[in-house]
Write a protein that holds these residues in place. Structure first.
Motif, PDB file in Angstrom:
ATOM      1  N   TRP A  39      -4.822 -12.037   0.274  1.00 56.86           N
ATOM      2  CA  TRP A  39      -5.354 -10.952   1.088  1.00 56.86           C
ATOM      3  C   TRP A  39      -6.631 -10.375   0.488  1.00 56.86           C
ATOM      4  CZ3 TRP A  39      -2.577  -9.479   5.489  1.00 56.86           C
ATOM      5  CH2 TRP A  39      -1.286 -10.023   5.597  1.00 56.86           C
ATOM      6  N   ARG A  40      -7.522  -9.940   1.372  1.00 58.88           N
ATOM      7  CA  ARG A  40      -8.599  -9.054   0.925  1.00 58.88           C
ATOM      8  C   ARG A  40      -8.345  -7.628   1.387  1.00 58.88           C
ATOM      9  NH1 ARG A  40     -12.396  -8.911   5.356  1.00 58.88           N
ATOM     10  NH2 ARG A  40     -12.079 -10.659   6.796  1.00 58.88           N
ATOM     11  N   ALA A  41      -7.382  -7.450   2.319  1.00 58.82           N
ATOM     12  CA  ALA A  41      -6.930  -6.118   2.745  1.00 58.82           C
ATOM     13  C   ALA A  41      -5.489  -6.282   3.218  1.00 58.82           C
ATOM     14  CB  ALA A  41      -7.813  -5.568   3.858  1.00 58.82           C
ATOM     15  N   GLN A  42      -4.539  -5.936   2.329  1.00 58.74           N
ATOM     16  CA  GLN A  42      -3.142  -6.246   2.624  1.00 58.74           C
ATOM     17  C   GLN A  42      -2.462  -5.168   3.472  1.00 58.74           C
ATOM     18  OE1 GLN A  42       0.750  -8.051   0.317  1.00 58.74           O
ATOM     19  NE2 GLN A  42      -0.580  -6.691  -0.833  1.00 58.74           N
ATOM     20  N   TYR A  43      -2.655  -3.892   3.125  1.00 60.63           N
ATOM     21  CA  TYR A  43      -2.016  -2.805   3.855  1.00 60.63           C
ATOM     22  C   TYR A  43      -3.041  -1.726   4.175  1.00 60.63           C
ATOM     23  CZ  TYR A  43       2.320  -4.645   1.721  1.00 60.63           C
ATOM     24  OH  TYR A  43       3.355  -5.437   1.301  1.00 60.63           O
ATOM     25  N   PRO A  44      -2.873  -1.012   5.270  1.00 57.46           N
ATOM     26  CA  PRO A  44      -3.658   0.220   5.472  1.00 57.46           C
ATOM     27  C   PRO A  44      -3.293   1.239   4.388  1.00 57.46           C
ATOM     28  CG  PRO A  44      -2.507  -0.440   7.493  1.00 57.46           C
ATOM     29  CD  PRO A  44      -1.953  -1.278   6.395  1.00 57.46           C
ATOM     30  N   SER A  45      -4.274   2.006   3.932  1.00 62.73           N
ATOM     31  CA  SER A  45      -4.006   2.987   2.874  1.00 62.73           C
ATOM     32  C   SER A  45      -2.977   4.022   3.312  1.00 62.73           C
ATOM     33  CB  SER A  45      -5.303   3.690   2.467  1.00 62.73           C
ATOM     34  OG  SER A  45      -5.906   4.315   3.581  1.00 62.73           O
ATOM     35  N   LEU A  46      -2.863   4.276   4.605  1.00 63.37           N
ATOM     36  CA  LEU A  46      -1.881   5.227   5.102  1.00 63.37           C
ATOM     37  C   LEU A  46      -0.458   4.764   4.801  1.00 63.37           C
ATOM     38  CD1 LEU A  46      -1.373   7.812   6.798  1.00 63.37           C
ATOM     39  CD2 LEU A  46      -1.283   6.346   8.817  1.00 63.37           C
ATOM     40  N   LEU A  47      -0.238   3.439   4.796  1.00 63.48           N
ATOM     41  CA  LEU A  47       1.098   2.890   4.581  1.00 63.48           C
ATOM     42  C   LEU A  47       1.374   2.602   3.116  1.00 63.48           C
ATOM     43  CD1 LEU A  47       1.339   0.437   7.603  1.00 63.48           C
ATOM     44  CD2 LEU A  47       2.240   2.757   7.408  1.00 63.48           C
ATOM     45  N   TYR A  48       0.336   2.492   2.305  1.00 63.22           N
ATOM     46  CA  TYR A  48       0.518   2.270   0.873  1.00 63.22           C
ATOM     47  C   TYR A  48      -0.354   3.272   0.148  1.00 63.22           C
ATOM     48  CZ  TYR A  48       1.382  -0.091  -3.533  1.00 63.22           C
ATOM     49  OH  TYR A  48       1.789  -0.375  -4.812  1.00 63.22           O
ATOM     50  N   PRO A  49       0.203   4.429  -0.215  1.00 65.79           N
ATOM     51  CA  PRO A  49      -0.624   5.505  -0.744  1.00 65.79           C
ATOM     52  C   PRO A  49      -1.149   5.271  -2.148  1.00 65.79           C
ATOM     53  CG  PRO A  49       1.703   6.110  -0.763  1.00 65.79           C
ATOM     54  CD  PRO A  49       1.610   4.812  -0.032  1.00 65.79           C
ATOM     55  N   LEU A  61      -5.058 -16.861 -13.563  1.00 65.42           N
ATOM     56  CA  LEU A  61      -5.289 -16.965 -12.124  1.00 65.42           C
ATOM     57  C   LEU A  61      -5.026 -18.390 -11.654  1.00 65.42           C
ATOM     58  CD1 LEU A  61      -8.584 -14.877 -11.752  1.00 65.42           C
ATOM     59  CD2 LEU A  61      -6.205 -14.094 -11.707  1.00 65.42           C
ATOM     60  N   PHE A  62      -4.686 -18.517 -10.362  1.00 65.07           N
ATOM     61  CA  PHE A  62      -4.501 -19.844  -9.789  1.00 65.07           C
ATOM     62  C   PHE A  62      -5.797 -20.254  -9.102  1.00 65.07           C
ATOM     63  CE2 PHE A  62      -2.949 -22.969  -6.669  1.00 65.07           C
ATOM     64  CZ  PHE A  62      -2.245 -23.799  -7.538  1.00 65.07           C
ATOM     65  N   PRO A  63      -6.362 -21.416  -9.461  1.00 66.72           N
ATOM     66  CA  PRO A  63      -7.722 -21.745  -8.993  1.00 66.72           C
ATOM     67  C   PRO A  63      -7.850 -21.925  -7.484  1.00 66.72           C
ATOM     68  CG  PRO A  63      -6.734 -23.599 -10.178  1.00 66.72           C
ATOM     69  CD  PRO A  63      -5.829 -22.428 -10.385  1.00 66.72           C
ATOM     70  N   ARG A  64      -6.841 -22.484  -6.833  1.00 66.17           N
ATOM     71  CA  ARG A  64      -6.964 -22.763  -5.394  1.00 66.17           C
ATOM     72  C   ARG A  64      -6.412 -21.577  -4.600  1.00 66.17           C
ATOM     73  NH1 ARG A  64      -4.713 -28.347  -3.590  1.00 66.17           N
ATOM     74  NH2 ARG A  64      -6.138 -27.895  -1.857  1.00 66.17           N
ATOM     75  N   THR A  65      -7.166 -20.474  -4.631  1.00 68.67           N
ATOM     76  CA  THR A  65      -6.749 -19.238  -3.968  1.00 68.67           C
ATOM     77  C   THR A  65      -7.849 -18.765  -3.031  1.00 68.67           C
ATOM     78  OG1 THR A  65      -5.405 -18.578  -5.883  1.00 68.67           O
ATOM     79  CG2 THR A  65      -5.985 -16.859  -4.305  1.00 68.67           C
ATOM     80  N   ARG A  66      -7.487 -18.534  -1.785  1.00 68.65           N
ATOM     81  CA  ARG A  66      -8.402 -17.951  -0.805  1.00 68.65           C
ATOM     82  C   ARG A  66      -8.044 -16.484  -0.621  1.00 68.65           C
ATOM     83  NH1 ARG A  66     -10.716 -21.947   2.791  1.00 68.65           N
ATOM     84  NH2 ARG A  66     -11.114 -20.205   4.205  1.00 68.65           N
ATOM     85  N   HIS A  67      -9.032 -15.661  -0.255  1.00 64.26           N
ATOM     86  CA  HIS A  67      -8.811 -14.237  -0.027  1.00 64.26           C
ATOM     87  C   HIS A  67      -9.410 -13.844   1.334  1.00 64.26           C
ATOM     88  CE1 HIS A  67      -8.589 -14.564  -4.463  1.00 64.26           C
ATOM     89  NE2 HIS A  67      -7.703 -13.592  -4.351  1.00 64.26           N
TER      90      HIS A  67
END
Length: 369
Positions: A39-49, A61-67
């Motif tokens: 993810w580059r944006a997993q949750y809205p800040s309202l739901l994860y304070p 880190l794992f090299p084959r990772t997309r965001h």
């Protein structure tokens, strides 16, 4: 097998990101071709304070990772599934919350009939469920080919949600995926510090209020407590409770995420870690404490009794029972007991857990028949 893992990875923090990354490494070590769709944006800040990301990695880190995934981009959900279907035999969705169900249904739409799918459920249902959670999770779990749960109780919940479908439910205990700390492990200093530690995200089901009442009832007056972690909804209520109980001067509130580099000092400064959970599925905190040579006082909730050997490397008590937890605290501080329990602590060997976990995951994702 070619596998796409859909779940958090660095710069996301905490056990979820560590688990996804460690799972990718462990699968790759066994010859599987692995990609992480993160993810580059997993949750809205309202739901994860709380703070969602960190600046420094807490493991390899794992090299084959997309965001590319974002909670506000449904087109990206579908594209992630479409990519997974083109390159993978199995797509694994790391499920932490029903909030993720809409994005994951979008991923599944992109996968279509292009491969097998498994929902890897850190929690089948939340500890503090909302009115729509069961409906959302049922919709997701009935759309995948398999579900991996982390305890028998969670597997039972999953089977109830997929009843009448061909969805296969597997169960394997969450394996160790501890952060890389800056400092020695299993090197707890000698002597009694009269200091207890609660570590982790503070939420109602964790029972910190029960711990405060037990501290007031049963621990020796010299004993202090540090509560370290992010407070879900703030610390005002617990601070007020400590004041009402007359123990405010014995309780330190260390609010905020604790970076891995600070964990060794935090743990080795405590006689014991206390986990007063009302309910639990799986936690890394027993193993994290034992890695630092620290015994654990915990409730008989979830997998905790399987990790704490009562009277050997820690003590167990009833969940949601301040009097029984007070009894355990008093027993812990009996003459010579902290050192005796410390001597019984052994760091966990993660390999057998991972062997079983990966075998169950891959078997759950295989076609039936």
């Amino acid at each position: 097998m070619r596998i796409t893992l859909v779940g958090p990875a660095y710069p996301y923090k905490g056990g979820g990101a560590r688990h996804t990354t460690e799972l990718a490494h462990r699968l790759a070590e066994r010859g599987h071709e692995v990609v992480i769709e993160s993810w580059r944006a997993q949750y809205p800040s309202l739901l994860y304070p709380g703070r969602q990301t960190i600046d420094v990695p807490e493991g390899e880190l794992f090299p084959r990772t997309r965001h590319d995934l974002a909670w506000y981009r449904p087109d990206g959900w579908w594209r992630a599934g479409w990519r997974a279907a083109r390159i993978s035999d199995l797509t694994v969705l790391a499920v932490f919350s029903p909030v993720q169900v809409p994005p994951y249904l979008g991923v599944l739409a992109g996968v279509g009939r292009g491969g097998r799918t498994v929902a890897l459920c850190h929690n089948v249902l939340p500890h503090e469920p909302g009115p729509a959670d069961t409906t959302l999770m049922r919709a997701l779990l009935r759309r995948v080919d398999g579900v991996l749960a982390h305890s028998p109780d969670q597997a039972h919940l999953a089977r109830g949600l997929v009843l009448g479908t061909d969805t296969r439910v597997g169960m394997a205990e969450m394996p160790p995926h501890l952060p890389e700390t800056n400092g020695p492990v299993s090197a707890h200093p000698e002597g009694v510090r009269h200091h207890l530690l609660f570590f982790g995200i503070v939420r109602p089901y964790k029972g910190v209020d029960v711990l405060l009442r037990a501290l007031a009832q049963g621990a020796p007056p010299r004993v202090r407590l540090t509560i370290a972690g992010e407070f879900w909804g703030g610390s005002a209520e617990l601070r007020s409770l400590a004041a009402d109980l007359g123990i405010a001067d014995r309780v330190e509130f260390r609010e905020g995420y604790v970076p891995a580099a600070e964990l060794s000092e935090l743990f080795t400064g405590a006689d014991a870690v206390v986990l007063p959970y009302r309910s639990a599925t799986a936690t890394q905190n027993v193993w994290l404490a034992h890695a630092h040579g620290v015994p654990v006082i915990a409730t008989r909730a979830g997998t905790l009794p399987g990790h704490v050997r009562d009277g050997v490397d820690g003590l167990l008590c009833a969940p949601d029972d301040a009097a029984d937890l007070a009894r355990a605290l008093t027993a812990f501080y009996a003459e010579g007991e902290p050192q005796r329990l410390r001597d019984g602590v052994c760091p966990v060997d993660p390999d057998p857990y991972w062997d079983d976990y990966i075998a169950t995951l891959t078997e759950t994702g295989r076609p039936t028949g």
